[in-house]
Design an enzyme around this catalytic site. Sequence first.
Site, mmCIF file in Angstrom:
data_model
loop_
_atom_site.group_PDB
_atom_site.id
_atom_site.type_symbol
_atom_site.label_atom_id
_atom_site.label_comp_id
_atom_site.label_asym_id
_atom_site.label_seq_id
_atom_site.Cartn_x
_atom_site.Cartn_y
_atom_site.Cartn_z
ATOM 1 N N SER A 24 0.855 -4.886 -0.248
ATOM 2 C CA SER A 24 0.066 -3.938 0.436
ATOM 3 C C SER A 24 1.238 -2.677 0.684
ATOM 4 O O SER A 24 1.849 -2.374 -0.218
ATOM 5 C CB SER A 24 -0.625 -4.363 1.676
ATOM 6 O OG SER A 24 -1.342 -3.186 1.984
ATOM 7 N N HIS A 61 -8.298 -8.397 -0.316
ATOM 8 C CA HIS A 61 -7.049 -7.639 -0.167
ATOM 9 C C HIS A 61 -5.905 -8.764 0.075
ATOM 10 O O HIS A 61 -4.782 -8.551 -0.238
ATOM 11 C CB HIS A 61 -7.107 -6.601 0.926
ATOM 12 C CG HIS A 61 -5.887 -5.582 1.250
ATOM 13 N ND1 HIS A 61 -5.497 -5.086 0.165
ATOM 14 C CD2 HIS A 61 -5.072 -5.699 2.284
ATOM 15 C CE1 HIS A 61 -4.333 -4.289 0.579
ATOM 16 N NE2 HIS A 61 -4.154 -4.863 1.887
#
Length: 320
Positions: A92, A224
């Site tokens: 990320s 995610h």
Amino acid sequence: MSVPTPWVRCFRRRPAASTILLCFPHAGGAASAYRDWPAHLPADVELWAVQYPGREDRIAEPLIDTMAELVDAVVKAVEPALDRPVVVFGHSMGASVAHEFTLRLRPGVARRLVVSARPGPADQRPRADLVHLRDEAGVRAELDLLGGGGAAAMADPQLRDLLLPMIGNDFALIERYRPGPAVLGVDVLAHVGADDPSMPPESADSWAAATTGSFTRHTHPGGHFYLADRLADVIATLGGSTPEVNHMSEAFTVEGLREAVAEVLGVSPDPDANLFELGLDSMRMMMLSVRWQAHGVEVPFADLAEQPTLSAWSKLLTAG
């Protein structure tokens, strides 16, 4: 060469290792997110995890809210200690930090860059609703959307007070960041979750234009934080092998928990000792919970607080 501090944590020293795996945490994350990775790596890979200031054992240090300042500091601290070839990994926000770090490395040091849950540079466009400008409810909504345990931690008032400044800082850093035109000269691997609400998988393909080396995308089931369930698959693309031990089983035994608690509290408690009486508090609870979340296990803080002993925690976490 010794591991540089305070910027790097090495959870299992392997002096004879031929390769360093250098890992960068996500927004709001810390080095402990990678604590359990060494068990999945072959003996010739030593993992170093970058510890950003303002979290865990660096909680008293000022946060850094610009990419340039953060990367400058990491390069200055870490590059001189890199005495072996390096595979650079970031998840990320950490993927962009890893990207900028790799661009700055002297030629020949990095073997490859591995990015996770992050679009390629050409697809890193500013969003209309910036998270770092939201109120607390808005930040919590974003954490709920992304998953990964951040929202659960925010439910605890003391943890929320610790986490909000860190999370807001990191969202500001990544939302203001704009990649430059520089191109890498190493192979790039991208890992994404098929159902990541922050990005479509194909947006990772623009990493191919960010390097003159090869590019490969791996898409995994999950969102995610797909890594919680697909860690072994990701490790395999880095040259990993079968885990040395059943690390989850060991982590949640009384002895495994004693080792973790001893690192955080500085004492080795008896199985039925009250951990709050030994110095446990919300911040240290958070430091411990990050390790369990790496196994995909989450137990409400209230349940842990009601039974603050190693014996009880072992039962709760094993059931979780």
